[in-house]
Design an enzyme around this catalytic site. Structure first.
Site, PDB file in Angstrom:
ATOM      1  N   LYS A 244     -62.390  27.672 -11.587  1.00 39.36           N
ATOM      2  CA  LYS A 244     -62.361  28.080 -12.989  1.00 39.36           C
ATOM      3  C   LYS A 244     -61.174  28.952 -13.348  1.00 39.36           C
ATOM      4  O   LYS A 244     -60.623  28.872 -14.441  1.00 39.36           O
ATOM      5  CB  LYS A 244     -63.670  28.815 -13.315  1.00 39.36           C
ATOM      6  CG  LYS A 244     -63.871  29.093 -14.788  1.00 39.36           C
ATOM      7  CD  LYS A 244     -65.245  29.717 -15.022  1.00 39.36           C
ATOM      8  CE  LYS A 244     -65.499  29.974 -16.495  1.00 39.36           C
ATOM      9  NZ  LYS A 244     -66.799  30.606 -16.725  1.00 39.36           N
TER      10      LYS A 244
ATOM     11  N   LYS B 257     -66.791  29.145 -24.328  1.00 37.96           N
ATOM     12  CA  LYS B 257     -67.929  29.966 -24.726  1.00 37.96           C
ATOM     13  C   LYS B 257     -67.577  31.467 -24.765  1.00 37.96           C
ATOM     14  O   LYS B 257     -67.884  32.161 -25.721  1.00 37.96           O
ATOM     15  CB  LYS B 257     -69.095  29.696 -23.789  1.00 37.96           C
ATOM     16  CG  LYS B 257     -70.409  30.328 -24.208  1.00 37.96           C
ATOM     17  CD  LYS B 257     -71.585  29.762 -23.445  1.00 37.96           C
ATOM     18  CE  LYS B 257     -71.598  30.137 -21.993  1.00 37.96           C
ATOM     19  NZ  LYS B 257     -70.918  29.231 -21.079  1.00 37.96           N
TER      20      LYS B 257
ATOM     21  N   ARG C 119     -70.924  39.089 -18.987  1.00 40.54           N
ATOM     22  CA  ARG C 119     -71.080  39.239 -17.542  1.00 40.54           C
ATOM     23  C   ARG C 119     -69.726  39.538 -16.891  1.00 40.54           C
ATOM     24  O   ARG C 119     -68.680  39.248 -17.451  1.00 40.54           O
ATOM     25  CB  ARG C 119     -71.650  37.953 -16.925  1.00 40.54           C
ATOM     26  CG  ARG C 119     -73.060  37.623 -17.324  1.00 40.54           C
ATOM     27  CD  ARG C 119     -73.459  36.250 -16.797  1.00 40.54           C
ATOM     28  NE  ARG C 119     -72.603  35.205 -17.347  1.00 40.54           N
ATOM     29  CZ  ARG C 119     -72.452  34.004 -16.809  1.00 40.54           C
ATOM     30  NH1 ARG C 119     -73.092  33.681 -15.705  1.00 40.54           N
ATOM     31  NH2 ARG C 119     -71.664  33.105 -17.373  1.00 40.54           N
TER      32      ARG C 119
ATOM     33  N   PHE D 298     -59.276  22.041 -31.701  1.00 37.08           N
ATOM     34  CA  PHE D 298     -58.013  21.702 -31.038  1.00 37.08           C
ATOM     35  C   PHE D 298     -57.105  21.009 -32.057  1.00 37.08           C
ATOM     36  O   PHE D 298     -57.599  20.329 -32.974  1.00 37.08           O
ATOM     37  CB  PHE D 298     -58.262  20.768 -29.848  1.00 37.08           C
ATOM     38  CG  PHE D 298     -58.725  21.477 -28.607  1.00 37.08           C
ATOM     39  CD1 PHE D 298     -57.886  21.590 -27.497  1.00 37.08           C
ATOM     40  CD2 PHE D 298     -59.996  22.027 -28.538  1.00 37.08           C
ATOM     41  CE1 PHE D 298     -58.321  22.247 -26.344  1.00 37.08           C
ATOM     42  CE2 PHE D 298     -60.422  22.685 -27.399  1.00 37.08           C
ATOM     43  CZ  PHE D 298     -59.584  22.788 -26.295  1.00 37.08           C
TER      44      PHE D 298
ATOM     45  N   PHE E 283     -73.064  28.701 -18.723  1.00 40.23           N
ATOM     46  CA  PHE E 283     -73.111  27.237 -18.777  1.00 40.23           C
ATOM     47  C   PHE E 283     -73.790  26.736 -20.048  1.00 40.23           C
ATOM     48  O   PHE E 283     -73.721  27.374 -21.088  1.00 40.23           O
ATOM     49  CB  PHE E 283     -73.754  26.676 -17.511  1.00 40.23           C
ATOM     50  CG  PHE E 283     -72.952  26.932 -16.272  1.00 40.23           C
ATOM     51  CD1 PHE E 283     -71.622  26.552 -16.197  1.00 40.23           C
ATOM     52  CD2 PHE E 283     -73.510  27.559 -15.172  1.00 40.23           C
ATOM     53  CE1 PHE E 283     -70.863  26.797 -15.058  1.00 40.23           C
ATOM     54  CE2 PHE E 283     -72.766  27.801 -14.028  1.00 40.23           C
ATOM     55  CZ  PHE E 283     -71.443  27.419 -13.975  1.00 40.23           C
TER      56      PHE E 283
ATOM     57  N   ALA F 140     -75.494  30.975 -13.750  1.00 38.18           N
ATOM     58  CA  ALA F 140     -76.606  30.378 -14.497  1.00 38.18           C
ATOM     59  C   ALA F 140     -77.101  29.084 -13.875  1.00 38.18           C
ATOM     60  O   ALA F 140     -78.182  28.618 -14.222  1.00 38.18           O
ATOM     61  CB  ALA F 140     -76.191  30.121 -15.945  1.00 38.18           C
TER      62      ALA F 140
ATOM     63  N   TRP G 196     -59.035  31.300 -30.398  1.00 40.94           N
ATOM     64  CA  TRP G 196     -58.056  31.310 -29.302  1.00 40.94           C
ATOM     65  C   TRP G 196     -56.665  31.601 -29.862  1.00 40.94           C
ATOM     66  O   TRP G 196     -55.934  32.417 -29.311  1.00 40.94           O
ATOM     67  CB  TRP G 196     -58.048  29.968 -28.571  1.00 40.94           C
ATOM     68  CG  TRP G 196     -57.272  30.009 -27.283  1.00 40.94           C
ATOM     69  CD1 TRP G 196     -57.766  30.214 -26.029  1.00 40.94           C
ATOM     70  CD2 TRP G 196     -55.847  29.869 -27.129  1.00 40.94           C
ATOM     71  NE1 TRP G 196     -56.746  30.223 -25.099  1.00 40.94           N
ATOM     72  CE2 TRP G 196     -55.552  30.014 -25.750  1.00 40.94           C
ATOM     73  CE3 TRP G 196     -54.788  29.645 -28.019  1.00 40.94           C
ATOM     74  CZ2 TRP G 196     -54.253  29.945 -25.235  1.00 40.94           C
ATOM     75  CZ3 TRP G 196     -53.483  29.571 -27.508  1.00 40.94           C
ATOM     76  CH2 TRP G 196     -53.231  29.711 -26.141  1.00 40.94           C
TER      77      TRP G 196
ATOM     78  N   THR H  84     -64.571  32.789 -24.905  1.00 40.33           N
ATOM     79  CA  THR H  84     -63.568  32.975 -25.952  1.00 40.33           C
ATOM     80  C   THR H  84     -64.231  33.069 -27.322  1.00 40.33           C
ATOM     81  O   THR H  84     -63.882  33.930 -28.145  1.00 40.33           O
ATOM     82  CB  THR H  84     -62.559  31.808 -25.924  1.00 40.33           C
ATOM     83  OG1 THR H  84     -61.959  31.738 -24.626  1.00 40.33           O
ATOM     84  CG2 THR H  84     -61.479  31.977 -26.978  1.00 40.33           C
TER      85      THR H  84
END
Length: 558
Positions: free
Chosen positions: A105, A71, A94, A382, A301, A273, A410, A73
């Site tokens: 994470k 998200k 954030r 991907f 999230f 969140a 990415w 990224t």
């Protein structure tokens, strides 16, 4: 393959002064923190009061999975792509918490060639905002216990103190403690505990305050506990709000950094969140909207948590309205929702994808039909995604009137997000005057508001309450807090309050364990299932892989 931190360290940054110049901010509103970070004085908003806001783009996602969604990224890459398309775009994110950075994470500054930098600073101490919030939180705790020690003229019941201390680290050992031991000189013995800093009401207040005066008013309203006569005791009663605001004066100023493509990004505030409202600060979002044609922001999230709170809490309080919502997903994550083990996600599996797609489709319905907002699905592509799998996602979303754009930010940065940027611009231009349907009316009872979110957003059949929660709701309504919005704390992994119920579960109830008021932040916190406000470290913490060499170069930070 290079790691995110290697890519960030190998890409030269521009001095923050050049980013300031791009935005046209006067020097007297800029406070530099070294070469690559700055705080922007919130008084700048007074000068820009009459300037028309840019268009607000909200990035959200399906429920998170171990397969990853990307998200942040996507948010960064979309901002870079919009700038490539000729739209002056500012990103608003954030601040990461040290808990997840050293826990599960890892870093949270985007990934690959769609990152905000300096990523090491952003993921660690940054400009000290987290520390200031922790200090303000713990000052209030100290003043509260000192009041009891020095005669307790307010009649505070030590058994009914609701205010906890905090530390920005996953530390389960501190969830429940007993303090004030070893004699009268060392305080009044009582049960106590710690929250992680990002779950502190101070964090929520900072993010929802619109100026320093508003900040002080909100701080004064914080309920820290109750008297022996069941009356709430506030930070204002303890005369703590002025000193707390003094600690937060600089933390209230939005932080300006840059993307790898040297585009501006505000990073400010970091509430979780799943246990808080999960959005960056109103101050940063408003500042960005005055400076850009487009502002790309994200909510934490899945859309059942961050986006719902962004829309039902942040937008309600601030008057902000997003023009477009981007819902991020991956084929891998959808197959995981369909029952495929993480080790097998690289294999084509149309049957599992079909089973997992309802998770995405439910989020789309909530955003478009529930909140009434235009949406686009961004598929983080991907190399293992097959054409047949992508076509299934396209066709399923098309049935709901929503387009899908492939995102390769990415690997390619902004160039990999042009398709997504074009769809966002098309929708934003069609939605010139955005409107928003809230999930509930604040005039409803607390239980009716909880039921509205549970049924409309989670698709639960109903809500079960513990005896304690029922007692707490009755008390809060009696004390006049019944008309506040609700902030539901729930597992991020499922629409339900059971992390194991993947996909789009049906035939379930939400169980409310506890209810408390965050009177300063302006909402009622509803804790469901076994959600905790102080996480713990996993068996193998990310911290084990983080290191720094003799030259001060950090490694392993994602």
């Amino acid at each position: 393959m290079k790691s995110d931190i290697q890519i960030a360290q190998e890409t030269p940054m521009e001095p923050i002064g050049k980013i300031v110049e791009k935005l046209g901010i006067r020097d007297d509103y800029v406070e530099c923190y070294g070469k690559y970070k700055a705080k922007i004085d919130y008084n700048m908003l007074n000068e820009y009061a009459e300037k028309k806001d840019g268009k607000l783009i909200l990035v959200t996602a399906i429920n998170p999975t171990p397969a990853g969604e990307g998200k942040t990224t996507t948010t960064v890459g979309l901002g870079d792509a919009l700038n490539l398309c000729g739209k002056k775009t500012v990103i608003a994110l954030r601040e990461p918490s040290l808990g997840p950075v050293f826990g599960v994470k890892g870093g949270a500054a985007g990934g690959g060639y769609a990152q905000v930098v300096p990523m090491e600073d952003i993921n660690l101490h940054f400009t000290g905002d987290m520390h200031a919030i922790g200090a303000a939180n713990n000052l209030l705790a100290a003043m509260l216990d000192n009041h009891i020690q020095q005669g307790n003229t307010l009649g505070i019941d030590p058994r009914r103190i609701t205010w906890k201390r905090c530390v920005d680290m996953n530390d389960r050992q501190l969830r429940f403690i007993v303090d004030g031991l070893n004699g009268k000189a060392n305080g009044t013995p009582r049960e106590d505990g710690f929250d992680i800093t990002v779950a502190s009401e101070i964090m929520a207040i900072l993010c929802l305050s619109q100026n320093i005066t508003d900040l002080k008013e909100k701080l004064a309203k914080i309920v820290v506990g109750y008297t022996y006569q069941d009356k709430p005791v506030t930070a204002g009663d303890l005369k703590a709000q002025g000193a707390m605001a003094a600690l937060l004066k600089d933390a209230l100023k939005p932080n300006l950094v840059q993307t790898l493509a040297h585009n501006p990004a505000f990073i400010h505030g970091g509430p979780f969140a799943n246990i808080a409202h999960g959005c960056n600060s109103i101050m940063a979002t408003r500042t960005a909207l005055k400076l850009g044609d487009y502002v790309v922001t994200e909510a934490g999230f899945g859309a059942d948590l961050g986006a719902e709170k962004f829309l039902d809490i942040k937008c309600r309080i601030s008057g902000l309205r997003p023009s477009v919502v981007v819902i991020v997903a991956t084929v891998r994550a959808l197959k995981y929702n369909g029952g495929v083990a993480k080790a097998d996600l690289n294999q084509e599996n149309l049957e599992a994808l079909e089973k997992g797609l309802p998770n995405l489709l439910r989020h789309i319905e909530n955003i478009t039909q529930g909140f009434g907002l235009p949406a686009v699905v961004a598929i983080n592509r991907f190399p293992t995604d097959t054409e047949a799998e992508l076509e299934m996602v396209y066709n399923s979303c098309k049935k709901l009137g929503v387009n899908v754009a492939l995102s390769e930010v990415w690997a390619k940065g902004g160039e990999g997000g042009i398709e997504l940027a074009k769809e966002v611009m098309r929708l934003a231009e069609e939605n010139e005057n955005p409107t928003l349907n809230f999930t509930y009316n604040t005039e409803m009872s607390i239980k009716d508001k909880i039921a509205a979110v549970a049924k409309k957003i989670y698709r639960a059949d109903g809500v079960d309450y513990s005896p304690q929660a029922l007692k707490e709701i009755a008390q809060l309504e009696e004390l006049g807090y019944g008309k506040l919005p609700v902030c539901i704390a729930k597992t991020q992994y499922s629409f339900s309050d059971d992390a194991k119920k993947l996909g789009a579960p049906v035939n379930f109830n939400i169980t409310v364990a506890k209810v408390k008021v965050s009177a300063g932040a302006g909402f009622v916190v509803v804790l469901t299932g076994d959600i905790m406000t102080m996480p713990g470290l996993p068996k193998v913490p990310a911290a084990e892989k983080i290191d720094v060499d003799a030259n001060g170069v950090i490694s392993g930070l994602f």
